[in-house]
Design a protein around this motif. Structure first.
Motif, PDB file in Angstrom:
ATOM      1  N   LEU A  51      -7.888   6.517  19.162  1.00  0.00           N
ATOM      2  CA  LEU A  51      -8.209   6.060  20.515  1.00  0.00           C
ATOM      3  C   LEU A  51      -8.711   4.625  20.498  1.00  0.00           C
ATOM      4  N   ALA A  52      -9.551   4.304  19.516  1.00  0.00           N
ATOM      5  CA  ALA A  52     -10.063   2.931  19.410  1.00  0.00           C
ATOM      6  C   ALA A  52      -8.928   1.939  19.147  1.00  0.00           C
ATOM      7  N   VAL A  53      -8.017   2.305  18.229  1.00  0.00           N
ATOM      8  CA  VAL A  53      -6.881   1.430  17.929  1.00  0.00           C
ATOM      9  C   VAL A  53      -5.968   1.296  19.144  1.00  0.00           C
ATOM     10  N   GLY A  54      -5.732   2.401  19.836  1.00  0.00           N
ATOM     11  CA  GLY A  54      -4.854   2.364  20.999  1.00  0.00           C
ATOM     12  C   GLY A  54      -5.394   1.495  22.123  1.00  0.00           C
ATOM     13  N   VAL A  55      -6.675   1.613  22.401  1.00  0.00           N
ATOM     14  CA  VAL A  55      -7.281   0.795  23.462  1.00  0.00           C
ATOM     15  C   VAL A  55      -7.267  -0.679  23.058  1.00  0.00           C
ATOM     16  N   ASP A  79      13.453  -6.815  30.084  1.00  0.00           N
ATOM     17  CA  ASP A  79      12.075  -7.002  29.639  1.00  0.00           C
ATOM     18  C   ASP A  79      11.218  -5.778  29.960  1.00  0.00           C
ATOM     19  N   HIS A  80      11.528  -5.118  31.068  1.00  0.00           N
ATOM     20  CA  HIS A  80      10.782  -3.909  31.404  1.00  0.00           C
ATOM     21  C   HIS A  80      11.045  -2.802  30.376  1.00  0.00           C
ATOM     22  N   VAL A  81      12.286  -2.727  29.902  1.00  0.00           N
ATOM     23  CA  VAL A  81      12.595  -1.742  28.861  1.00  0.00           C
ATOM     24  C   VAL A  81      11.839  -2.092  27.578  1.00  0.00           C
ATOM     25  N   THR A  82      11.829  -3.369  27.224  1.00  0.00           N
ATOM     26  CA  THR A  82      11.109  -3.793  26.025  1.00  0.00           C
ATOM     27  C   THR A  82       9.613  -3.541  26.184  1.00  0.00           C
ATOM     28  N   LEU A  83       9.103  -3.745  27.387  1.00  0.00           N
ATOM     29  CA  LEU A  83       7.689  -3.489  27.644  1.00  0.00           C
ATOM     30  C   LEU A  83       7.364  -2.001  27.458  1.00  0.00           C
ATOM     31  N   ALA A  84       8.291  -1.133  27.843  1.00  0.00           N
ATOM     32  CA  ALA A  84       8.108   0.297  27.595  1.00  0.00           C
ATOM     33  C   ALA A  84       8.053   0.587  26.101  1.00  0.00           C
ATOM     34  N   ARG A  85       8.864  -0.124  25.323  1.00  0.00           N
ATOM     35  CA  ARG A  85       8.830   0.044  23.865  1.00  0.00           C
ATOM     36  C   ARG A  85       7.498  -0.427  23.288  1.00  0.00           C
ATOM     37  N   VAL A  86       6.942  -1.493  23.866  1.00  0.00           N
ATOM     38  CA  VAL A  86       5.632  -1.966  23.425  1.00  0.00           C
ATOM     39  C   VAL A  86       4.576  -0.883  23.660  1.00  0.00           C
ATOM     40  N   VAL A  87       4.658  -0.224  24.801  1.00  0.00           N
ATOM     41  CA  VAL A  87       3.718   0.857  25.109  1.00  0.00           C
ATOM     42  C   VAL A  87       3.882   2.009  24.112  1.00  0.00           C
ATOM     43  N   LEU A  88       5.129   2.387  23.825  1.00  0.00           N
ATOM     44  CA  LEU A  88       5.366   3.465  22.866  1.00  0.00           C
ATOM     45  C   LEU A  88       4.881   3.081  21.472  1.00  0.00           C
ATOM     46  N   THR A  89       5.054   1.832  21.104  1.00  0.00           N
ATOM     47  CA  THR A  89       4.570   1.378  19.800  1.00  0.00           C
ATOM     48  C   THR A  89       3.053   1.485  19.725  1.00  0.00           C
ATOM     49  N   GLY A  90       2.381   1.217  20.841  1.00  0.00           N
ATOM     50  CA  GLY A  90       0.937   1.411  20.876  1.00  0.00           C
ATOM     51  C   GLY A  90       0.559   2.860  20.630  1.00  0.00           C
ATOM     52  N   GLY A  91       1.350   3.789  21.169  1.00  0.00           N
ATOM     53  CA  GLY A  91       1.102   5.202  20.898  1.00  0.00           C
ATOM     54  C   GLY A  91       1.305   5.527  19.432  1.00  0.00           C
ATOM     55  N   VAL A  92       2.342   4.948  18.828  1.00  0.00           N
ATOM     56  CA  VAL A  92       2.582   5.160  17.395  1.00  0.00           C
ATOM     57  C   VAL A  92       1.426   4.605  16.574  1.00  0.00           C
ATOM     58  N   ALA A  93       0.948   3.415  16.932  1.00  0.00           N
ATOM     59  CA  ALA A  93      -0.173   2.816  16.206  1.00  0.00           C
ATOM     60  C   ALA A  93      -1.414   3.693  16.295  1.00  0.00           C
ATOM     61  N   ALA A  94      -1.673   4.255  17.468  1.00  0.00           N
ATOM     62  CA  ALA A  94      -2.825   5.134  17.627  1.00  0.00           C
ATOM     63  C   ALA A  94      -2.673   6.397  16.780  1.00  0.00           C
ATOM     64  N   LEU A  95      -1.481   6.960  16.749  1.00  0.00           N
ATOM     65  CA  LEU A  95      -1.242   8.162  15.955  1.00  0.00           C
ATOM     66  C   LEU A  95      -1.348   7.879  14.462  1.00  0.00           C
ATOM     67  N   VAL A  96      -0.890   6.712  14.038  1.00  0.00           N
ATOM     68  CA  VAL A  96      -1.011   6.341  12.625  1.00  0.00           C
ATOM     69  C   VAL A  96      -2.483   6.209  12.254  1.00  0.00           C
ATOM     70  N   ALA A  97      -3.255   5.540  13.102  1.00  0.00           N
ATOM     71  CA  ALA A  97      -4.689   5.401  12.835  1.00  0.00           C
ATOM     72  C   ALA A  97      -5.373   6.774  12.791  1.00  0.00           C
ATOM     73  N   GLY A  98      -4.987   7.646  13.719  1.00  0.00           N
ATOM     74  CA  GLY A  98      -5.553   8.991  13.710  1.00  0.00           C
ATOM     75  C   GLY A  98      -5.171   9.766  12.464  1.00  0.00           C
ATOM     76  N   HIS A  99      -3.925   9.603  12.033  1.00  0.00           N
ATOM     77  CA  HIS A  99      -3.457  10.290  10.825  1.00  0.00           C
ATOM     78  C   HIS A  99      -4.209   9.804   9.595  1.00  0.00           C
ATOM     79  N   LEU A 100      -4.415   8.494   9.490  1.00  0.00           N
ATOM     80  CA  LEU A 100      -5.142   7.957   8.352  1.00  0.00           C
ATOM     81  C   LEU A 100      -6.602   8.412   8.353  1.00  0.00           C
ATOM     82  N   ALA A 101      -7.131   8.713   9.533  1.00  0.00           N
ATOM     83  CA  ALA A 101      -8.513   9.182   9.636  1.00  0.00           C
ATOM     84  C   ALA A 101      -8.634  10.684   9.456  1.00  0.00           C
ATOM     85  N   GLY A 102      -7.499  11.363   9.232  1.00  0.00           N
ATOM     86  CA  GLY A 102      -7.550  12.797   8.942  1.00  0.00           C
ATOM     87  C   GLY A 102      -6.985  13.700  10.009  1.00  0.00           C
ATOM     88  N   ALA A 103      -6.575  13.135  11.145  1.00  0.00           N
ATOM     89  CA  ALA A 103      -5.987  13.966  12.197  1.00  0.00           C
ATOM     90  C   ALA A 103      -4.482  14.058  11.982  1.00  0.00           C
TER      91      ALA A 103
END
Length: 268
Positions: A51-55, A79-103
């Motif tokens: 959550l911290a990484v995602g925010v 650009d709107h499609v690319t912006l949607a990909r940026v949002v999804l990448t943020g979700g991936v980054a949050a999940l990666v951070a959560g996974h590294l923290a044990g979730a």
């Protein structure tokens, strides 16, 4: 007597205000992207670290894109499609951070990353069909790809080894070198092989992150070898055509800017 001539007063005409060209703003669009990012985090529930990484990612991406598109143009359909990909990448980054923290959120990570990869093939088609192809849009698309690959390389490196980070870092190493060596910012010739290698990186990293394929490390190593070959080929091509006098090459433009700015086009 002759009739006196009527004199015009151009000085008064100079003070007539001309209609101002409306300034285009991306504020609402980028604000909606931040809201979508926070909503995605609420759905994914990546844990406290995620959550911290995602925010942080949402706020940083808003600041970077607001500066990059300032005074340039409005966001186009692609650009709107690319912006949607940026949002999804943020979700991936949050999940990666959560996974590294044990979730454990591997399935969600693979699903969100796969959606981002699918959209990667959409924005280019949208730009061509709507006639909104631009160098800034192409750069936006390229940086969205690079960011997703970097985040995925962090996830795979956790199990396969730190060497996997070379896949995600290579694009940024090239960009840093381009600031020191302007000839690296020249236009590259179109290459189907370059695009194919870029797609392979994302697909291989997602497959390796899923944990469903045996000997995934070998697959990732092969992808890295392809990436080194692709970058090496382009660097050799650019070096052979550099300005011998040491001046900056006439590569991709900066949309009229007098000096380089954020997200100005770089060759690769």
């Amino acid at each position: 007597m002759t009739r006196p001539m009527t004199l015009t007063r151009p000085a008064l005409q100079a003070h007539v205000p001309l209609p101002r060209r409306p300034r285009l703003t991306r504020g609402p669009e980028l604000g909606l992207a931040v809201a979508a990012q926070l909503a995605l985090l609420a759905v994914l529930r990546p844990g406290h670290a995620g959550l911290a990484v995602g925010v942080g990612y949402a706020l940083a991406s808003w600041a970077v894109l607001a500066r990059a598109f300032r005074g340039r143009r409005a966001l186009g359909p692609a650009d709107h499609v690319t912006l949607a990909r940026v949002v999804l990448t943020g979700g991936v980054a949050a999940l990666v951070a959560g996974h590294l923290a044990g979730a454990g959120h591997t399935a969600a990570l693979v699903a969100v990353a796969s959606a981002a990869l699918v959209l990667d093939g959409v924005d280019g088609q949208v730009a061509r069909r709507t006639g909104t192809v631009s160098k800034l849009g192409a750069r936006f698309d390229m940086e969205a790809d690079a960011l997703l690959v970097l985040v995925l390389s962090v996830e795979v490196a956790w199990t396969a080894g730190a060497w996997v980070l070379a896949i995600g870092a290579m694009r940024y190493a090239f960009g840093a070198a381009a600031w020191a060596a302007p000839w690296l910012r020249a236009d590259l010739r179109p290459s189907v092989a370059r695009k194919a290698v870029a797609v392979v990186q994302g697909v291989v990293l997602v497959v390796a992150a899923s944990g469903l394929v045996p000997y995934a490390g070998l697959l990732v190593a092969a992808a890295l070898a392809l990436l080194v070959w692709s970058f090496g080929r382009d660097v050799r091509w650019l070096f052979a055509r550099r300005d011998r006098r040491g001046d900056a090459v006439r590569g991709r433009g900066t949309d009229g800017a007098r000096r380089a700015r954020l997200l100005d086009p770089v060759a690769r």
